[in-house]
Scaffold this active site. Structure first.
Site, PDB file in Angstrom:
ATOM      1  N   ASP A 115      43.047   8.473  32.031  1.00  0.00           N
ATOM      2  CA  ASP A 115      41.757   9.105  32.329  1.00  0.00           C
ATOM      3  C   ASP A 115      40.833   8.904  31.131  1.00  0.00           C
ATOM      4  O   ASP A 115      41.220   9.159  29.975  1.00  0.00           O
ATOM      5  CB  ASP A 115      41.999  10.604  32.586  1.00  0.00           C
ATOM      6  CG  ASP A 115      40.733  11.346  32.962  1.00  0.00           C
ATOM      7  OD1 ASP A 115      40.645  11.808  34.114  1.00  0.00           O
ATOM      8  OD2 ASP A 115      39.830  11.464  32.097  1.00  0.00           O
ATOM      9  N   ILE A 116      39.630   8.409  31.398  1.00  0.00           N
ATOM     10  CA  ILE A 116      38.684   8.169  30.297  1.00  0.00           C
ATOM     11  C   ILE A 116      38.290   9.505  29.670  1.00  0.00           C
ATOM     12  O   ILE A 116      38.014  10.474  30.375  1.00  0.00           O
ATOM     13  CB  ILE A 116      37.430   7.410  30.801  1.00  0.00           C
ATOM     14  CG1 ILE A 116      37.845   6.089  31.443  1.00  0.00           C
ATOM     15  CG2 ILE A 116      36.450   7.187  29.653  1.00  0.00           C
ATOM     16  CD1 ILE A 116      36.704   5.260  31.981  1.00  0.00           C
ATOM     17  N   ASN A 165      28.150   9.418  30.619  1.00  0.00           N
ATOM     18  CA  ASN A 165      27.131   9.431  31.680  1.00  0.00           C
ATOM     19  C   ASN A 165      25.881  10.181  31.226  1.00  0.00           C
ATOM     20  O   ASN A 165      24.764   9.713  31.411  1.00  0.00           O
ATOM     21  CB  ASN A 165      27.681  10.145  32.920  1.00  0.00           C
ATOM     22  CG  ASN A 165      28.350   9.189  33.900  1.00  0.00           C
ATOM     23  OD1 ASN A 165      28.076   7.984  33.868  1.00  0.00           O
ATOM     24  ND2 ASN A 165      29.206   9.713  34.737  1.00  0.00           N
ATOM     25  N   GLU A 200      37.055   8.535  37.093  1.00  0.00           N
ATOM     26  CA  GLU A 200      37.368   7.769  35.872  1.00  0.00           C
ATOM     27  C   GLU A 200      38.868   7.839  35.586  1.00  0.00           C
ATOM     28  O   GLU A 200      39.293   7.844  34.448  1.00  0.00           O
ATOM     29  CB  GLU A 200      36.552   8.271  34.659  1.00  0.00           C
ATOM     30  CG  GLU A 200      36.025   9.683  34.773  1.00  0.00           C
ATOM     31  CD  GLU A 200      37.087  10.758  34.580  1.00  0.00           C
ATOM     32  OE1 GLU A 200      37.676  11.163  35.607  1.00  0.00           O
ATOM     33  OE2 GLU A 200      37.313  11.201  33.442  1.00  0.00           O
ATOM     34  N   ASP A 246      28.863   3.293  34.781  1.00  0.00           N
ATOM     35  CA  ASP A 246      29.496   2.321  35.696  1.00  0.00           C
ATOM     36  C   ASP A 246      30.003   1.101  34.923  1.00  0.00           C
ATOM     37  O   ASP A 246      31.099   0.602  35.185  1.00  0.00           O
ATOM     38  CB  ASP A 246      28.485   1.849  36.756  1.00  0.00           C
ATOM     39  CG  ASP A 246      28.278   2.891  37.848  1.00  0.00           C
ATOM     40  OD1 ASP A 246      28.976   3.915  37.834  1.00  0.00           O
ATOM     41  OD2 ASP A 246      27.418   2.660  38.718  1.00  0.00           O
TER      42      ASP A 246
HETATM   43  P1  GH3 Z   1      37.988  14.605  29.969  1.00  0.00           P
HETATM   44  O1  GH3 Z   1      38.016  13.993  28.607  1.00  0.00           O
HETATM   45  O2  GH3 Z   1      38.584  15.951  29.971  1.00  0.00           O
HETATM   46  O3  GH3 Z   1      38.591  13.714  31.000  1.00  0.00           O
HETATM   47  O4  GH3 Z   1      36.446  14.822  30.344  1.00  0.00           O
HETATM   48  P2  GH3 Z   1      35.542  13.946  31.288  1.00  0.00           P
HETATM   49  O5  GH3 Z   1      34.120  14.197  30.917  1.00  0.00           O
HETATM   50  O6  GH3 Z   1      35.976  12.535  31.258  1.00  0.00           O
HETATM   51  O7  GH3 Z   1      35.942  14.504  32.713  1.00  0.00           O
HETATM   52  P3  GH3 Z   1      35.085  15.202  33.831  1.00  0.00           P
HETATM   53  O8  GH3 Z   1      36.037  15.360  34.977  1.00  0.00           O
HETATM   54  O9  GH3 Z   1      34.415  16.432  33.323  1.00  0.00           O
HETATM   55  O10 GH3 Z   1      33.978  14.160  34.217  1.00  0.00           O
HETATM   56  C1  GH3 Z   1      34.210  12.987  34.887  1.00  0.00           C
HETATM   57  C2  GH3 Z   1      32.888  12.405  35.262  1.00  0.00           C
HETATM   58  O11 GH3 Z   1      33.037  11.100  35.852  1.00  0.00           O
HETATM   59  C3  GH3 Z   1      32.133  13.210  36.281  1.00  0.00           C
HETATM   60  C4  GH3 Z   1      31.611  12.209  37.282  1.00  0.00           C
HETATM   61  O12 GH3 Z   1      30.241  12.362  37.487  1.00  0.00           O
HETATM   62  C5  GH3 Z   1      31.882  10.888  36.618  1.00  0.00           C
HETATM   63  N1  GH3 Z   1      32.112   9.816  37.574  1.00  0.00           N
HETATM   64  C6  GH3 Z   1      33.004   9.779  38.603  1.00  0.00           C
HETATM   65  N2  GH3 Z   1      32.895   8.623  39.261  1.00  0.00           N
HETATM   66  C7  GH3 Z   1      31.912   7.889  38.649  1.00  0.00           C
HETATM   67  C8  GH3 Z   1      31.348   6.585  38.874  1.00  0.00           C
HETATM   68  O13 GH3 Z   1      31.728   5.838  39.787  1.00  0.00           O
HETATM   69  N3  GH3 Z   1      30.378   6.183  38.023  1.00  0.00           N
HETATM   70  C9  GH3 Z   1      29.931   6.959  37.019  1.00  0.00           C
HETATM   71  N4  GH3 Z   1      28.983   6.494  36.214  1.00  0.00           N
HETATM   72  N5  GH3 Z   1      30.414   8.197  36.785  1.00  0.00           N
HETATM   73  C10 GH3 Z   1      31.416   8.653  37.593  1.00  0.00           C
HETATM   74 MG    MG Z   2      37.928  12.062  31.889  1.00  0.00          MG
HETATM   75 MG    MG Z   3      39.183  12.922  35.289  1.00  0.00          MG
END
Ligand code: GH3
Ligand code: MG
Ligand code: MG
Length: 319
Positions: A178-179, A186, A221, A195
């Site tokens: 997980d990123i 974002n 992610e 993206d």
């Molecule tokens: P953590 O280190 O705990 O994983 O924090 P995080 O910010 O990576 O995790 P969180 O679940 O809070 O946020 C994930 C974000 O990924 C939220 C969502 O808007 C974004 N996301 C999901 N799918 C896509 C996509 O296809 N493109 C983009 N640009 N963002 C995306």
């Molecule tokens: Mg994440």
């Molecule tokens: Mg996640």
């Protein structure tokens, strides 16, 4: 399109060779039915087959039957039977055996060319159909943004690998990556840059695994990596490599450059035993949760038995 001609008469062979050269079409010749059958089944390229009815070893009718019953739909062969037999019943017999068309000897070059053109049109249509089918399959099984396997497909792959390992006795390792702080990427660089980061990370993960490993986008992610024949130790080694592969070079997007890290939770059937897909994913997910809690940009696996006992004891104390 390739052209296979089964003809035992040297005169007709020479004649057809001359015609096909004039029309700019390459053709290969078989001198008997057995040779023709070998040529027909060896390749999946759309093939136009001109088959003599009477041939040594296997006749044209038997060849037509085999083409229709033994070769898959992906390998369409347009078969034209060429013969001196000219009764209406012969024509019906040939078509019932699987011929697409029928040409009576002696024939003239324009007659043959007309038949070949009709066959080429059918084969071109077939190719377009197969290409469309393949594009639809890719679209249904792959993620549109990153081009890697989608969630349904990677879970399907894991299911297959688990079933295979149950038969072979090997183990399957998985990683849940997980990123880290992706939301902040974002928020600070924009969704489009986010993206791009997803594309780069999926590319780095894919490049860092072995050819027989599978990387899929599980959601947002999060990526699921399936490692056939990997016990927990080897899975951990590979996970550490992926950690490096993702973070060692900053990611450049149209809206700035940023170092990106992932947290990885791992699990393997070498520790869990033969469990169902959901259970193995669940274990890797719990390990990922601990990787986040313990500071991110790191790998965590299942809790060692001793640590589990401590956790249980703590829960007992709290009860
Ligand atoms: P953590 O280190 O705990 O994983 O924090 P995080 O910010 O990576 O995790 P969180 O679940 O809070 O946020 C994930 C974000 O990924 C939220 C969502 O808007 C974004 N996301 C999901 N799918 C896509 C996509 O296809 N493109 C983009 N640009 N963002 C995306
Ligand atoms: Mg994440
Ligand atoms: Mg996640």
């Amino acid at each position: 399109m390739r052209v296979v001609i089964a003809e035992d008469s040297p005169i007709y062979r020479a004649l057809m060779k001359k015609y096909f050269e004039q029309w700019g079409l390459l053709c290969v010749f078989a001198l008997d039915g057995a040779q023709a059958w070998d040529l027909l089944r060896e390749s999946e390229i759309p093939t136009l087959a001109l088959l003599g009815w009477v041939l040594p070893k296997m006749d044209g009718i038997e060849l037509c039957r085999r083409i229709r019953t033994s070769l898959g739909a992906r390998q369409y062969i347009y078969a034209i039977l060429i013969t001196a037999k000219d009764s209406k019943q012969d024509l019906l017999d040939a078509m019932e055996a699987g011929a697409d068309d029928y040409l009576i000897k002696p024939f003239y070059a324009p007659e043959l060319k007309a038949r070949v053109l009709a066959g080429k049109r059918i084969l071109d249509l077939q190719s377009t159909l197969l290409q469309t089918q393949e594009s639809l399959r890719i679209a249904a099984t792959h993620d549109a943004l990153t081009g890697i396997k989608n969630r349904m497909e990677i879970i399907g792959v894991l299911k297959q690998e688990l079933a295979r390992s149950r038969r072979s006795g090997g183990s399957v390792g998985i990683m849940f990556a997980d990123i880290d702080h992706f939301k902040s990427i974002n928020d600070s660089m924009g969704h489009l840059a986010g993206d791009s980061v997803l594309k780069v990370v999926s590319g780095r993960l894919t490049a860092a695994v072995r050819v027989y490993d599978h990387v899929g986008r599980y959601g947002g992610e999060e990526f699921l990596v399936v490692l056939p024949d990997c016990d927990l130790k080897r899975t951990e080694g590979r996970a550490q490599e992926l950690l490096q592969a993702v973070s060692k070079k900053a990611v450049t997007t149209s809206n700035g450059t940023r170092t990106v890290t992932v947290s990885i939770g791992i699990a393997s059937t070498s520790v869990s035993g033969f469990v169902e897909v959901e259970e193995l994913i669940n274990r890797a997910d719990q390990a990922l949760y601990r990787a986040k809690e313990n500071g991110r940009n790191r790998v965590e696996g299942p809790l060692p038995a001793a640590a589990l006992e401590v956790v249980h004891a703590r829960f007992k104390d709290e009860e």
